[in-house]
Scaffold this active site. Sequence first.
Site, PDB file in Angstrom:
ATOM      1  N   ARG A   1       1.037  -1.259   0.144  1.00 50.34           N
ATOM      2  CA  ARG A   1       0.003  -0.069  -0.021  1.00 50.34           C
ATOM      3  C   ARG A   1       0.697   1.293  -0.126  1.00 50.34           C
ATOM      4  O   ARG A   1       1.938   1.280   0.700  1.00 50.34           O
ATOM      5  CB  ARG A   1      -0.962  -0.051   1.182  1.00 50.34           C
ATOM      6  CG  ARG A   1      -1.787  -1.100   1.628  1.00 50.34           C
ATOM      7  CD  ARG A   1      -2.457  -1.069   2.799  1.00 50.34           C
ATOM      8  NE  ARG A   1      -3.403  -2.103   2.946  1.00 50.34           N
ATOM      9  CZ  ARG A   1      -4.099  -2.236   4.177  1.00 50.34           C
ATOM     10  NH1 ARG A   1      -4.186  -1.440   5.167  1.00 50.34           N
ATOM     11  NH2 ARG A   1      -4.893  -3.234   4.192  1.00 50.34           N
TER      12      ARG A   1
ATOM     13  N   ASP B   1       0.226   5.430   0.938  1.00 52.41           N
ATOM     14  CA  ASP B   1      -0.786   6.487   1.412  1.00 52.41           C
ATOM     15  C   ASP B   1      -1.450   7.267   0.373  1.00 52.41           C
ATOM     16  O   ASP B   1      -0.558   7.677  -0.873  1.00 52.41           O
ATOM     17  CB  ASP B   1      -0.405   7.109   2.791  1.00 52.41           C
ATOM     18  CG  ASP B   1      -0.391   5.881   3.878  1.00 52.41           C
ATOM     19  OD1 ASP B   1      -1.147   4.829   3.730  1.00 52.41           O
ATOM     20  OD2 ASP B   1       0.142   6.160   4.774  1.00 52.41           O
TER      21      ASP B   1
ATOM     22  N   TYR C   1      12.227   3.006  -0.061  1.00 53.96           N
ATOM     23  CA  TYR C   1      11.734   4.367  -0.507  1.00 53.96           C
ATOM     24  C   TYR C   1      12.791   5.576  -0.373  1.00 53.96           C
ATOM     25  O   TYR C   1      13.909   5.435   0.196  1.00 53.96           O
ATOM     26  CB  TYR C   1      10.723   4.588   0.721  1.00 53.96           C
ATOM     27  CG  TYR C   1       9.375   4.007   0.749  1.00 53.96           C
ATOM     28  CD1 TYR C   1       8.307   4.489   0.057  1.00 53.96           C
ATOM     29  CD2 TYR C   1       9.435   2.659   1.229  1.00 53.96           C
ATOM     30  CE1 TYR C   1       7.108   3.973   0.232  1.00 53.96           C
ATOM     31  CE2 TYR C   1       8.077   1.986   1.278  1.00 53.96           C
ATOM     32  CZ  TYR C   1       7.013   2.758   0.624  1.00 53.96           C
ATOM     33  OH  TYR C   1       5.784   1.966   0.359  1.00 53.96           O
TER      34      TYR C   1
ATOM     35  N   ARG D   1       7.495   8.191   6.604  1.00 54.62           N
ATOM     36  CA  ARG D   1       7.128   9.379   7.239  1.00 54.62           C
ATOM     37  C   ARG D   1       7.038   9.812   8.569  1.00 54.62           C
ATOM     38  O   ARG D   1       7.738  10.916   8.650  1.00 54.62           O
ATOM     39  CB  ARG D   1       5.625   9.920   6.551  1.00 54.62           C
ATOM     40  CG  ARG D   1       5.539   9.854   5.038  1.00 54.62           C
ATOM     41  CD  ARG D   1       4.216   9.921   4.809  1.00 54.62           C
ATOM     42  NE  ARG D   1       3.129  10.855   5.165  1.00 54.62           N
ATOM     43  CZ  ARG D   1       2.055  11.100   5.205  1.00 54.62           C
ATOM     44  NH1 ARG D   1       1.098   9.870   4.862  1.00 54.62           N
ATOM     45  NH2 ARG D   1       1.239  12.027   5.784  1.00 54.62           N
TER      46      ARG D   1
END
Length: 251
Positions: free
Chosen positions: A49, A51, A109, A194
């Site tokens: 997933r 966001d 990421y 994050r």
Amino acid sequence: MRYFVQFSYFGKAYHGWQNQPNAITVQEVLEKAFSTLLREKVEVVGAGRTDAGVHAREMYCHFNVDGIPDVDDLVYRLNAFLPDDIAVQGIYPVAHDAHARFDATERTYEYWIVKEKDPFLFDHAHFVKHALDLEAMNQAAQILLDYTDFECFSKSNTDVKTFNCDVRQAVWAIQGEKLVFTISADRFLRNMVRAVVGTLLDVGMGKMPVQDIHKVIASKDRGEAGVSVPAKGLYLTKVSYPKEIFDEQKG
């Protein structure tokens, strides 16, 4: 037959990857495109997933159909049909039990930060005006590699069975006008990257000593970590799989 799809997207217009009842998602748009062009209902399963507002430079999903006569032609037609912020790089036949999510061995990421206001990077990076101690941020980032339980960085009330992640890389580097944080792990918790970036920025701005990262992780308390930085600076950049999953066409 089962196929893996390699694709990318700019996430500003979407409420994340996964289908939602009252919001547009990347999964919904891809399923509509495949179903329209293949003239049958197609459901895709993603590698994970992302966001709302998060981007993916490399993402994978899988789907099942009886067969695709001309894969290259389908890729061409998909890219003509899809909106400009989603692109398909390739479609590859795989073993019938290959799974885009469960067979992924590592995900990477990047988080982009700019130190000066730049209208051309406004939707692509997080603007931080404060001075940052890059050395301290890298020292704090290395501490992440000493732990596996990252409940402190997880979104509250999540339904995961474990908070364990094998973080294999966590480093800050200057890339042109950007400050880029790169992190790799076997899996990530919701909102984890994050929250990690927000915590490391607290270190870089002198709000938190480097060694306090140990206390934050040991607390297992999301309230002890830093705030979550905006989604617009986050990019999924690589999803890795065992080589044997892919047909020889993948190379």
